[in-house]
Every structure is written in C-alpha cells, then in structure tokens.
Scaffold this active site. Structure first.
Site, mmCIF file in Angstrom:
data_model
loop_
_atom_site.group_PDB
_atom_site.id
_atom_site.type_symbol
_atom_site.label_atom_id
_atom_site.label_comp_id
_atom_site.label_asym_id
_atom_site.label_seq_id
_atom_site.Cartn_x
_atom_site.Cartn_y
_atom_site.Cartn_z
ATOM 1 N N HIS A 96 14.350 23.305 8.042
ATOM 2 C CA HIS A 96 13.177 23.265 8.928
ATOM 3 C C HIS A 96 13.366 22.382 10.148
ATOM 4 O O HIS A 96 12.431 22.206 10.926
ATOM 5 C CB HIS A 96 11.942 22.762 8.182
ATOM 6 N N LYS A 152 -1.738 19.429 15.874
ATOM 7 C CA LYS A 152 -0.497 19.387 15.096
ATOM 8 C C LYS A 152 -0.251 17.928 14.768
ATOM 9 O O LYS A 152 -0.939 17.048 15.293
ATOM 10 C CB LYS A 152 0.679 19.974 15.878
ATOM 11 N N ARG A 153 0.730 17.631 13.901
ATOM 12 C CA ARG A 153 1.037 16.236 13.624
ATOM 13 C C ARG A 153 1.426 15.515 14.916
ATOM 14 O O ARG A 153 1.982 16.117 15.845
ATOM 15 C CB ARG A 153 2.183 16.146 12.602
ATOM 16 N N LYS A 211 6.706 16.341 20.060
ATOM 17 C CA LYS A 211 5.666 17.348 20.311
ATOM 18 C C LYS A 211 4.910 17.068 21.616
ATOM 19 O O LYS A 211 4.168 17.908 22.104
ATOM 20 C CB LYS A 211 4.695 17.408 19.123
ATOM 21 N N THR A 228 3.903 26.724 13.742
ATOM 22 C CA THR A 228 3.070 27.766 13.130
ATOM 23 C C THR A 228 1.652 27.740 13.690
ATOM 24 O O THR A 228 0.951 28.744 13.622
ATOM 25 C CB THR A 228 3.038 27.642 11.591
ATOM 26 N N LYS A 246 -1.314 30.763 14.746
ATOM 27 C CA LYS A 246 -2.738 30.765 14.369
ATOM 28 C C LYS A 246 -3.613 30.891 15.621
ATOM 29 O O LYS A 246 -4.640 31.566 15.606
ATOM 30 C CB LYS A 246 -3.063 29.487 13.576
HETATM 31 C C1 26Q Z 1 11.637 13.484 4.008
HETATM 32 C C2 26Q Z 1 12.109 12.415 3.287
HETATM 33 C C3 26Q Z 1 11.264 11.404 2.903
HETATM 34 C C4 26Q Z 1 9.920 11.464 3.246
HETATM 35 C C5 26Q Z 1 9.441 12.535 3.957
HETATM 36 C C6 26Q Z 1 10.289 13.557 4.342
HETATM 37 C C7 26Q Z 1 9.775 14.693 5.118
HETATM 38 C C8 26Q Z 1 8.489 15.178 4.884
HETATM 39 C C9 26Q Z 1 7.984 16.234 5.606
HETATM 40 C C10 26Q Z 1 10.539 15.317 6.079
HETATM 41 C C11 26Q Z 1 10.021 16.400 6.793
HETATM 42 C C12 26Q Z 1 8.736 16.872 6.553
HETATM 43 C C13 26Q Z 1 8.138 17.987 7.254
HETATM 44 C C14 26Q Z 1 8.731 18.760 8.120
HETATM 45 C C15 26Q Z 1 8.040 19.875 8.790
HETATM 46 O O1 26Q Z 1 6.843 20.069 8.621
HETATM 47 N N1 26Q Z 1 8.755 20.665 9.575
HETATM 48 C C16 26Q Z 1 8.130 21.791 10.253
HETATM 49 O O2 26Q Z 1 8.275 22.943 9.449
HETATM 50 C C17 26Q Z 1 7.546 24.039 9.978
HETATM 51 C C18 26Q Z 1 7.656 25.190 8.998
HETATM 52 O O3 26Q Z 1 8.950 25.708 9.024
HETATM 53 C C19 26Q Z 1 8.068 24.409 11.363
HETATM 54 O O4 26Q Z 1 7.214 25.417 11.891
HETATM 55 C C20 26Q Z 1 8.048 23.188 12.284
HETATM 56 O O5 26Q Z 1 8.665 23.507 13.511
HETATM 57 C C21 26Q Z 1 8.764 22.021 11.617
HETATM 58 O O6 26Q Z 1 8.633 20.854 12.412
#
Ligand code: 26Q
Length: 679
Positions: free
Chosen positions: A364, A557-558, A563, A665, A669
């Site tokens: 991702h 978004k976050r 971003k 995403t 939407k």
């Molecule tokens: C990893 C290790 C320790 C703690 C947290 C994490 C962690 C948690 C969440 C690392 C990454 C995430 C989330 C990533 C994320 O949401 N990525 C998004 O994924 C979407 C679905 O594929 C994409 O549309 C986005 O572009 C992408 O940023």
C-alpha cells in the site's frame, strides 16, 4: 475462485420484526418501547435484525461446507467497518421496510442508526479498503473471512479544543455489540517468548518445541457480513485475548505467581488499543505481539477448519488463500511454515511448497517511513521459533540470489544481497519476507504498481516478474451511494435502472444525460439538498452557518504532510488576503471543508490542524469578506460523517505530492457522489 449461492434467501418479515423489537426491549431491559432509552431501542432493533441475519448466515456457511469452494482469508490489522445496522439493512434490501416498520412503532430509523458507535478498528484507507472488500466479497458470493483483532479501543475520537486536536479513547464496546457472536469453542493458544529446544525423534526427524513461554487464549468473535440481495452472509472474525488459566493458588505455591500475573497482563494489553499511526511504522514490541497474536490464532483456525473437511494437508493451497493486507500480517508466512512442520510433521520443502502457493501480499505504500523493519533482538526474543524459520527462509533466499547472479557479468552479488536480504543490518524486513514467500505481490493502482516494478521493488521484479500484478482499489457503492446518498441513489436508479448497485460500471449509462438540461437541474437540486443536510450538521457541530449555495470544496483524509493539507490552507489564506485587498472582485462564494485525524505523536500534523482552525476563526468572523469564504474543520472525521460529507461535496481535493499516494479511495467516494476532482 467460484462464487456460491445459497438454496434459500430468508426474506425480511416486517410483522415479525415489529414483534421482535417489542419483545427485545421487554426481555433485555424490562421496559416498554416508550420507556426505553434511544440506546436501548437501538439494541432492541439490532438484535431483531441480527435474528433475521442469522438464518442466512447459517445457510451460507452450510452451502460453503457442501460446495467446498476455495476460501480467502483476508488478514488485516485493521477493519474500518463503521456502523453495521444501516449497512446490513441496505444489503438485506430491507432498509425501506424497516424504516416503515419503525415509523409504525413511532420510531425514526435515522435516529436509531445514530445511536450505534462506529466500529473504528482502523486508521484510514487501508482499514476502510478491508471493510469495502468484505462487503464486495459477500455481494459476489465468495467464500471469505476477514481476520483481525477485537481492539477494546478503536481509532481515538477527536475533540477540538482551542483549535488543537485532543484524543479521547473510543470505548466502542461500552454498551455491548449486538451484532457480535462469541465463539469460545474455537479458542486457540498463542505462545510468546521462551526458547526452542530440539530433539531427534525415533524416525530421525528434528522436533522443535517452544518452552518456557508465556501464552494467551485467543477467543474469536464473529461479525456477520451481509451480501447485497443474495442471502449470503460471510464472517469477519476478530480475536479477543484472555489469560490462559485464571489465577491459580498452586501457581503461587510453585513460585509461579509472577508469571501468572504477567500472563494476565499480557492478555489484557494485547488487544487494548489500535495503534493510531497511518502510513508510519512504529517498531513497538506490543505491536508485534498484536500481529502474531491474531495471525497465529487465524492460521491455526484456517488449518483446523481445512483438516475438518479434508485429509491431505498438501492440497491446502487448492482450498485456501491468505491475502495479507500490507506487511502487518506477514508473520502468517512463518506461522504457516511452523504449523505445517511442527504440528503436521512436513519437511521444509513440503511446507514451503504449500506456503508459497497460499500467501499473497498487497503493498500500500512506497514511502520508506512506512516500511516495517523489526530489530532482530526484539523479534527473536518474542517469537523464537518464528525467527528460526525466517532465518532459514532468508538463508535459502540468499543462496538463490547467489545462484542466479554469481556468474552474471556486471552484477555485484553482494550488492544484490545487501538490497534484497530478508534479514540485514540487524533487522527483519517484512516486505522482503512477503515478496519471497508468496505467489502474488500487488500494488493498489496502476501507476503505483508500475512504480513498484520499475523503482521501489525493481530487484524483486527482476527476480520474480510473474508474481507482480495490479489490483486497483475500489469502494462499495452500497455504503457510499445507496446508504449515504439516498436521493442521488434513487435518481440514478430512475434513470438507468438498479444494476449499478451490484455492477458499478453500469452507472456509465448516465452519460447520455450529461448535456440534458432537466437531468442537470435534478442533479443540482439533489446536491443542494445534501448540502443543506451537511450545513445543518456543521451548524450543530461547529456553530457556524455556511451557505449551501456556495461551492463546497472538501479535503477529508488522514492528516499527513505528503497529503498537503498545509498547501490547501495556505491557498485559502491567499484567497482571503486577495479578497480583502479587492473586495469588489467577482468571487463565487466558497466553503472549504476539512476533516482529518493526526497520529497522536505527529507534531507537524497536529500543528496543521491548529492552523486550519485558527485560519477558520479569522475568516469566518471577518465582516469585510461578507461570508464569501468559510472554513470548516469537521471534528472526528469517521465513516459515518464521511457518508454525509461526500454526498454534499462539489469539489474533491486530491493534491498529494506526486507519486506518494499509492491510490487513495476518498477520490472515488467523491466521484461516486458527483463531485469534481481538483488535482
Ligand atoms: C505500521 C507499523 C506500526 C504501526 C502502524 C503501521 C501502519 C498502520 C497503518 C502503517 C500503515 C498504515 C496505513 C496505511 C494506509 O492506509 N495506506 C493507504 O492505503 C490505501 C488503500 O490501499 C491507499 O488508497 C492509500 O493511498 C494508502 O496511503
């Protein structure tokens, strides 16, 4: 994979439903409907709906058992489900009948829905993608399980105080979850720490045993995932942790008191809270414990379930696939190897052949700060047997690199090993493990997949081109149009029929109305009504009046530097200054709307929230610009508020730094709700 249909679809029974609601408030709360609190009414209604779901749930599982289709286990640390009641009703095609039935009981379904806390077991895009996939898999009739963690506290609730974000714990289970089913009969033991002893058995085989470990009992809770209009109900299985044995007196006598207390704490801590980091790796021991906890339980159950029906473990990949949502569940690879070798006595080669045909990995992100790398000492101390297996995978992989590149002119083998090894520089690189040990590596958008192949994962693509593929993300139109925007949904159906509900490309039939003046006016009327709905929400929550005739320009978004919410607010500051200097300039009124949570420890992100709120204070209260610009920060952006926001958007802000957003995403939407994209 073939899809399944059940023999009978149990249809919604309105009179039964009404009786059931009255009965539930009585037996659950000793009250009449009039006496019940709104939360109690929500519970009573939800139990009534769950009763009707259960029959389809049983039939679906029975049909899967009989037809024995291949099953996907979607393994994910995050499932950002949002509310279940409205979504289940939509997919049961019972939303309108239930709304009517509620009205007949003197209840408003929308008010009841608002009583349900969001199931926010995820951060943002990755977690919501998992939720959308479950909806889609059930609707398409695929045998699928979601596997995750039953966090006691989900994504924090965001309060804005003096313009700053304050995190409030999300105690989403406080009133109980009427949709969940506790399944203690499928509990599993998960072991941490200790050491591995080796002995040789009578057949000359090495037998590995983990000793001196601490363990927890993993208890599954099942949530129903209702497919749209097909009677299919799949399962999201989330694991809770309990101490293996309750406090034992003799443990005290044996001097094991300390360990007994530690095991209780371990169980309590493991599922306590979702890490609120989005796109940022945090190398915390507890996070690795969470990962192994739910993976070990899920892998054990997947193998047990397979063996309840089949006798040849070697055919496991014909019936099972593990889809790993990013690297977070990647210990599944070594866990499957462990179960196959240590519990089923397969050789390394046999276990490897099964594992590499079972596991598949979705990437991702290409951002280095999000890549998971665990320090060897932490990893090997917590998961000694798993580490041994990862070491062996790495050793064999390095031999493969040497084999392939040693005699290739112009290739520096040591350089290849340095870049590609799974274990290097004191770290375990989870993405490398996932690529080497699975049959598929996918990106989440065409451009993103191309970047993986040509840049970030180029060495791996050269070695295993056949593994790489693209799966462009998607969203469920059932939640984000049919449920979130009923006016537009009905309008679309009136114009092109209802096939779009299960086959979204059908919506392109609307093309012929693009230049149709009447259709344009109807569309704008609906957009206007949705903007009135959002304006009301904003008045209630922000105490600011916004004009529904202004352009609603939205970025939700976050909060992350890549971003570029900062760029958006700087642009708004520019527009404001410009308008102040030239008050008579022709300017179409605009309402800028933000929604974003910042990771608790992310300083710049939190400061950007403060900046947006400070700018909002100045602009919204400046009589000079006569309300031509408004800035709104929506507190606690989540799945439920998202539905209202997307429906009301005119402009969708997609302004991330080029190449950094793997897919996004929210863009989809917005489009689904007829907003134009600014990029
Ligand atoms: C990893 C290790 C320790 C703690 C947290 C994490 C962690 C948690 C969440 C690392 C990454 C995430 C989330 C990533 C994320 O949401 N990525 C998004 O994924 C979407 C679905 O594929 C994409 O549309 C986005 O572009 C992408 O940023």
């Amino acid at each position: 994979m073939k899809s399944t249909t059940t023999t009978r679809k149990v249809n919604f029974d309105k009179e039964l439903f009404k009786r059931s609601v009255l009965y539930n408030v009585m037996t659950l709360y000793r009250k009449t409907l009039e006496e019940a609190t709104p939360q109690q009414v929500f519970q009573a209604v939800s139990y009534a709906i769950k009763d009707q779901i259960i029959m389809n749930w049983m039939d679906t599982q029975k049909a899967y058992e009989e037809q024995d289709p291949k099953t996907v286990y979607y393994m994910s640390m995050e499932f950002l489900m949002g509310r279940a009641l409205g979504n289940s009703l939509i997919n049961m095609q019972a939303y309108k009948p239930v709304k009517d039935a509620c009205r007949e009981l003197g209840l408003d379904l929308n008010v009841i829905e608002d009583q349900e806390p969001d199931a926010a077991l995820g951060n943002g895009g990755l977690g919501r993608l998992a939720a959308c996939f479950l909806d889609s898999l059930a609707t398409l009739g695929y045998s699928a399980y979601g596997c995750g963690i039953r966090y006691r506290y989900g994504m924090f609730k965001q309060k804005i105080e003096d313009g700053y974000q304050v995190e409030v714990p999300d105690n989403w289970l406080a009133d109980g979850n009427p949709f969940e089913l506790r399944r203690p009969e499928y509990a599993k033991e998960v072991k941490f720490g200790g050491y591995v002893s080796v002995r040789t058995d009578a057949n000359g085989r090495s037998v590995f045993t983990q000793e001196g470990y601490q363990s927890v009992r993993a208890i599954p809770y099942d949530l129903p995932i209702v497919g749209y209009g097909n009677g299919i109900v799949n399962t999201l299985r989330i694991w809770d942790a309990e101490p293996v044995e309750c406090f034992q007196l003799d443990a005290f006598d044996k001097g094991d008191y300390q360990r007994s207390v530690e095991q209780e704490n371990l169980a309590r801590n493991i599922v306590e809270v979702l890490y609120p980091n989005d796109n940022h790796y945090a190398g915390k021991e507890l996070r690795l414990k969470q990962q192994y906890f739910f993976i070990s339980a899920s892998v054990q159950e997947a193998v047990d379930k397979y063996m309840r029906k089949h006798d040849d473990i070697k055919k496991f990949p014909e019936k099972v696939t593990f889809q790993l949502n990013d690297t977070h569940p990647t210990v599944a690879i070594a866990e499957l190897m462990r179960v196959l070798m240590d519990d089923y006595y397969l050789t390394w080669d046999e276990a490897w052949s099964i594992t590499t045909r079972t596991c598949a990995y979705t990437n991702h992100t290409i951002m280095s700060e999000a890549l998971e790398k665990w320090p060897i000492d932490l990893f090997s101390r917590l998961l000694p047997r798993i580490y041994q297996i990862v070491e062996e995978i790495n050793r064999r992989f390095i031999l493969e690199i040497q084999d392939k590149y040693s005699n290739v002119p112009g290739v520096d083998v040591n350089e290849k090993i340095r870049k590609m090894a799974i274990i290097y520089d004191g770290q375990v690189k989870m993405a490398h493990l996932a690529i080497v040990s699975g049959y598929s590596v996918n990106g989440v958008a065409q451009l993103h997949t191309e970047i993986l192949k040509k840049q970030e994962l180029r060495d791996f693509y050269e070695m295993y081109p056949e593994k790489f593929n693209n799966k462009t993300n998607g969203i469920t139109q059932r939640r984000f149009l049919l449920h979130g925007n009923p006016l537009l949904a009905d309008w679309v159906t009136d114009h092109v029929g209802n096939e779009w509900i299960t086959d979204l490309p059908q919506i392109s039939r609307l093309k012929i109305y693009a230049e149709d003046k009447k259709a344009q006016q109807e569309f704008l009327n609906i957009k206007y009504q949705n903007k009135v709905r959002l304006a009301k929400y904003i008045l209630e929550h922000n105490d600011v009046e916004v004009d529904p005739r202004s352009i609603f320009d939205v970025q939700v978004k976050r909060l992350h530097e890549y971003k570029r919410q900062l760029m958006n607010i700087l642009h708004i500051m520019y527009l404001y200054n410009d308008l102040k200097e030239h008050p008579d300039r022709d300017f179409y009124p605009r309402t800028f709307i933000f929604g974003a949570k910042a990771a608790a420890g992310y300083r710049n992100a939190k400061l950007t929230i403060k900046l947006i709120n400070s700018v909002a204070d100045v602009i919204n209260n400046d009589p000079d610009i006569a309300g031509k610009i408004k800035v709104i920060f929506i507190e606690n952006y989540n799945v439920s508020s998202a539905e209202i926001i997307f429906a009301a958007a005119d402009v969708s802000e997609q302004i991330s730094t080029a190449s950094k957003e793997a897919s996004g995403t929210s863009n989809m939407k917005f489009m689904l709700n007829g907003a134009l994209t600014s990029q």
